[in-house]
Design a protein around this motif. Structure first.
Motif, PDB file in Angstrom:
ATOM      1  N   MET A 114       0.834  -1.205   0.000  1.00  0.00           N
ATOM      2  CA  MET A 114       0.000   0.000   0.000  1.00  0.00           C
ATOM      3  C   MET A 114       0.863   1.247   0.000  1.00  0.00           C
ATOM      4  SD  MET A 114      -2.913  -1.191   2.769  1.00  0.00           S
ATOM      5  CE  MET A 114      -1.693  -1.932   3.870  1.00  0.00           C
ATOM      6  N   ALA A 115       0.353   2.264  -0.625  1.00  0.00           N
ATOM      7  CA  ALA A 115       1.080   3.540  -0.641  1.00  0.00           C
ATOM      8  C   ALA A 115       0.977   4.242   0.699  1.00  0.00           C
ATOM      9  CB  ALA A 115       0.542   4.432  -1.760  1.00  0.00           C
ATOM     10  N   ASP A 116      -0.100   3.982   1.420  1.00  0.00           N
ATOM     11  CA  ASP A 116      -0.374   4.713   2.657  1.00  0.00           C
ATOM     12  C   ASP A 116      -0.971   3.790   3.725  1.00  0.00           C
ATOM     13  OD1 ASP A 116      -2.594   4.225   1.141  1.00  0.00           O
ATOM     14  OD2 ASP A 116      -3.154   6.335   0.890  1.00  0.00           O
ATOM     15  N   PRO A 117      -0.223   2.782   4.179  1.00  0.00           N
ATOM     16  CA  PRO A 117      -0.762   1.805   5.142  1.00  0.00           C
ATOM     17  C   PRO A 117      -1.183   2.424   6.470  1.00  0.00           C
ATOM     18  CG  PRO A 117       1.618   1.577   4.941  1.00  0.00           C
ATOM     19  CD  PRO A 117       1.191   2.494   3.852  1.00  0.00           C
ATOM     20  N   ASP A 118      -0.638   3.579   6.828  1.00  0.00           N
ATOM     21  CA  ASP A 118      -0.977   4.200   8.109  1.00  0.00           C
ATOM     22  C   ASP A 118      -2.428   4.682   8.158  1.00  0.00           C
ATOM     23  OD1 ASP A 118       1.539   3.709   9.099  1.00  0.00           O
ATOM     24  OD2 ASP A 118       2.320   5.698   8.596  1.00  0.00           O
ATOM     25  N   LYS A 119      -3.119   4.656   7.020  1.00  0.00           N
ATOM     26  CA  LYS A 119      -4.529   5.028   7.034  1.00  0.00           C
ATOM     27  C   LYS A 119      -5.402   3.933   7.653  1.00  0.00           C
ATOM     28  CE  LYS A 119      -4.494   8.291   3.171  1.00  0.00           C
ATOM     29  NZ  LYS A 119      -5.058   8.645   1.843  1.00  0.00           N
ATOM     30  N   LEU A 120      -4.838   2.717   7.773  1.00  0.00           N
ATOM     31  CA  LEU A 120      -5.570   1.620   8.389  1.00  0.00           C
ATOM     32  C   LEU A 120      -5.135   1.461   9.841  1.00  0.00           C
ATOM     33  CD1 LEU A 120      -5.346  -1.130   5.606  1.00  0.00           C
ATOM     34  CD2 LEU A 120      -7.261   0.407   6.077  1.00  0.00           C
ATOM     35  N   ARG A 121      -6.081   1.161  10.703  1.00  0.00           N
ATOM     36  CA  ARG A 121      -5.761   0.895  12.104  1.00  0.00           C
ATOM     37  C   ARG A 121      -5.327  -0.559  12.269  1.00  0.00           C
ATOM     38  NH1 ARG A 121     -10.891   2.082  15.397  1.00  0.00           N
ATOM     39  NH2 ARG A 121     -11.906   1.366  13.471  1.00  0.00           N
ATOM     40  N   LEU A 122      -4.322  -0.791  13.094  1.00  0.00           N
ATOM     41  CA  LEU A 122      -3.860  -2.149  13.353  1.00  0.00           C
ATOM     42  C   LEU A 122      -4.904  -2.925  14.144  1.00  0.00           C
ATOM     43  CD1 LEU A 122      -0.137  -1.439  14.306  1.00  0.00           C
ATOM     44  CD2 LEU A 122      -0.964  -2.487  12.191  1.00  0.00           C
ATOM     45  N   GLY A 123      -4.914  -4.234  13.978  1.00  0.00           N
ATOM     46  CA  GLY A 123      -5.839  -5.081  14.732  1.00  0.00           C
ATOM     47  C   GLY A 123      -7.150  -5.294  14.001  1.00  0.00           C
ATOM     48  N   ARG A 124      -8.140  -5.774  14.751  1.00  0.00           N
ATOM     49  CA  ARG A 124      -9.448  -6.118  14.185  1.00  0.00           C
ATOM     50  C   ARG A 124     -10.457  -5.019  14.508  1.00  0.00           C
ATOM     51  NH1 ARG A 124      -9.778 -10.758  16.216  1.00  0.00           N
ATOM     52  NH2 ARG A 124      -9.448 -12.145  14.445  1.00  0.00           N
ATOM     53  N   HIS A 125     -11.265  -4.640  13.486  1.00  0.00           N
ATOM     54  CA  HIS A 125     -12.195  -3.535  13.660  1.00  0.00           C
ATOM     55  C   HIS A 125     -13.525  -3.809  12.952  1.00  0.00           C
ATOM     56  CE1 HIS A 125      -8.755  -1.229  15.125  1.00  0.00           C
ATOM     57  NE2 HIS A 125      -8.099  -1.687  14.080  1.00  0.00           N
ATOM     58  N   TYR A 126     -14.609  -3.566  13.671  1.00  0.00           N
ATOM     59  CA  TYR A 126     -15.933  -3.552  13.060  1.00  0.00           C
ATOM     60  C   TYR A 126     -16.151  -2.176  12.432  1.00  0.00           C
ATOM     61  CZ  TYR A 126     -17.218  -7.776  15.644  1.00  0.00           C
ATOM     62  OH  TYR A 126     -17.287  -9.046  16.127  1.00  0.00           O
ATOM     63  N   THR A 127     -16.840  -2.166  11.288  1.00  0.00           N
ATOM     64  CA  THR A 127     -17.139  -0.902  10.615  1.00  0.00           C
ATOM     65  C   THR A 127     -18.613  -0.906  10.197  1.00  0.00           C
ATOM     66  OG1 THR A 127     -16.723  -1.623   8.324  1.00  0.00           O
ATOM     67  CG2 THR A 127     -14.784  -1.021   9.660  1.00  0.00           C
TER      68      THR A 127
END
Length: 517
Positions: A219-232
């Motif tokens: 990814m060009a910008d992986p920091d846009k995703l939060r680490l771990g498991r997330h409900y959305t």
């Protein structure tokens, strides 16, 4: 080697995955001739390696491996692969980095070791098997394949079962332009099992609600995703650096088994599920899956049997499918062997489906319950909050551990004692011998902690089928006599003076007629 002889193999197994290989080991332990046919020419696959090949083994599986002398090899650290250094399960598991020691999860909601009250498990003793272990699928298959080969099972790769015909006496199997003959055929050939389809088994269940994705991306910008498991609001995703992502989109399973994954499609789904504008620059590896949950209504049709994913499929949530399949193999092996030897009770083989089918149904419902808790609706998020509160309690964490670890597993067998139908505790005898070690030869056990001559005489009349074990145990848990099946499950137990007639009936139920004196 080709089976050109008029006499057939005792058992032909379709599928050289963990379930088929473990079953082959069990049957060879009983001295049967075994042929394993596997469609894939090469057993190796990136999807069987970390991170996608990570699997959790539960207590019944670890006990089965321990009782057959396989646990140390399965649990051993694996050598370096592809020059990249030793594989590390802990590094691949994002939850292993937490301050508290996680014990498992339900639909992504974790419970922790320090919340579990193991004192409620009255019939568990310290054992090398433990309650859970995270392993790599390719390594597990390697250990089981090595054992099956060493025991004399014949494994032929590049030969998938294409069809078969069965008679009252045997099964004629067609695979790769060749014909093989077996007295019995066992389908361990996965969720799309040809054996199940050709055998006319009814496969019933529920259709999927989502498409799941397991991908390794750049990814060009992986920091846009939060680490771990997330409900959305649109699904769920799990992210582990540098680019390992699992995600689900509630599309009714529409994309599963559709055209190959592309970076563009993965990016579109990831943006919808994560709610970010993250950019995927490369797709290194990817696969899809669903929550489709189906089960064969019976695991036997004449001389054809099913085990593992061939008998039941469900989402990989919670990782219980592998454990369920290995449990099938442990339950089936000794029963099929006794049937072929001719010393089994008339209905012994029928107890395989009778015992394992309800457990499969429970696991499918456990999977469905997790899917229900993942739906992207306001009411589901409200229910999630309730489950989180419950799982944070000591009783809640203990309950979920019992289910996820398989500690509560119990077959519905005849008898009043609460230990009957459960896994035998790993008693340690006065000389240091453990029960797990005594089960390595695949025989039943009659544990007589009070060393009574009449029980020794009774056990001797089953000769090769039961080993008599006398003597005090360091902690006998108040028990005096325990009759153990070859798979390590308790057939009969008593805390007082043994009733010889009851032991005789229980023994006859599982080990057949007594040998002549």
């Amino acid at each position: 080697m080709h089976n050109r002889h008029p006499s057939p193999y005792d058992v032909v197994i379709a599928g050289a995955g963990p379930v088929g290989l473990f079953l082959a080991c069990e049957l060879r332990l009983a001295g049967l001739s075994v042929l394993v046919l596997e469609q894939a020419q090469d057993p190796r696959s990136p999807l069987k390696r970390l991170p996608f090949g990570m699997r959790g083994l539960s207590a019944p599986t670890l006990e089965a491996l321990y009782r057959r002398g396989l646990l140390n090899d399965v649990a051993a650290p694996q050598p370096a692969k592809d020059g990249a250094g030793a594989s590390s399960v802990a590094a691949a598991a994002h939850w292993m980095q937490q301050a508290r020691r996680p014990a498992g999860h339900f639909a992504g909601i974790q419970f922790y070791h320090d919340d579990i009250d193991t004192s409620k498990w009255l019939y568990r003793l310290p054992s090398p098997a433990g309650t859970s272990l995270v392993i790599e699928m390719e390594s597990l298959e390697g250990v089981l394949a090595a054992r099956a080969n060493a025991m004399g099972a014949e494994i032929r790769r590049g030969l998938g079962v294409e069809g078969f015909d069965q008679s009252d006496n045997d099964v004629t199997i067609r695979a790769g332009g060749e014909t093989f003959h077996g007295r019995w055929l066992v389908g361990c050939d996965g969720g799309r099992s040809m054996v199940r389809k050709a055998g006319g088994f009814e496969f019933a269940g529920t259709e999927p609600e989502f498409t799941g994705y397991s991908v390794e991306v750049e990814m060009a910008d992986p920091d846009k995703l939060r680490l771990g498991r997330h409900y959305t609001p649109t699904g769920m995703y799990t992210f582990s650096k540098p680019g390992t992502i699992a995600m689900v989109e509630f599309d009714g399973g529409a994309f599963h088994r559709s055209p190959p994954l592309t970076p563009e499609h993965v990016q579109a789904v990831l943006r919808r599920v994560s709610g970010t504008d993250v950019t995927v620059t490369a797709l290194r590896l990817g696969t899809t899956w669903t929550d489709r949950a189906f089960q064969a209504t019976t695991y036997r049709n004449g001389r054809v049997l099913l085990a593992g994913d061939a008998a039941h499929i469900h989402s990989p949530l919670g990782g219980q499918g592998l454990n369920l399949g290995l449990g099938d193999a442990m339950n089936l092996g000794w029963k099929l062997a006794a049937t072929i030897r001719g010393d089994a009770p008339a209905d012994l083989l029928d107890t395989y489906s009778r015992e394992r089918h309800p457990l499969g149904a429970q696991v499918l419902d456990w999977s469905r319950a997790q899917v229900a808790l993942m739906r992207p609706t306001r009411s589901t998020r409200a229910l999630e909050a309730v489950i989180r509160d419950l799982i944070d309690t000591r009783d809640g964490a203990t309950y979920f551990a019992e289910r996820v670890w398989g500690v509560s597993l119990r077959y519905d067998l005849d008898g009043d004692h609460p230990l009957i139908g459960r896994s035998v505790p790993d008693f340690e005898l006065a000389d240091g011998t453990k029960i797990g070690d005594l089960l390595r030869m695949g025989k039943g056990l009659l544990l007589d902690f009070d060393s009574r001559a009449p029980l020794r005489a009774l056990a001797s009349r089953w000769r090769e089928r039961i080993a008599y074990v006398a003597g005090e145990a360091r902690d006998r848990l108040g028990l005096s006599t325990v009759l153990v099946r070859p798979d390590g499950f308790v057939a009969w137990a008593s805390e007082g003076a043994a009733d010889h007639e009851e032991i005789f009936r229980a023994g006859s139920r599982w080990f057949g007629e007594l040998d002549a004196t």
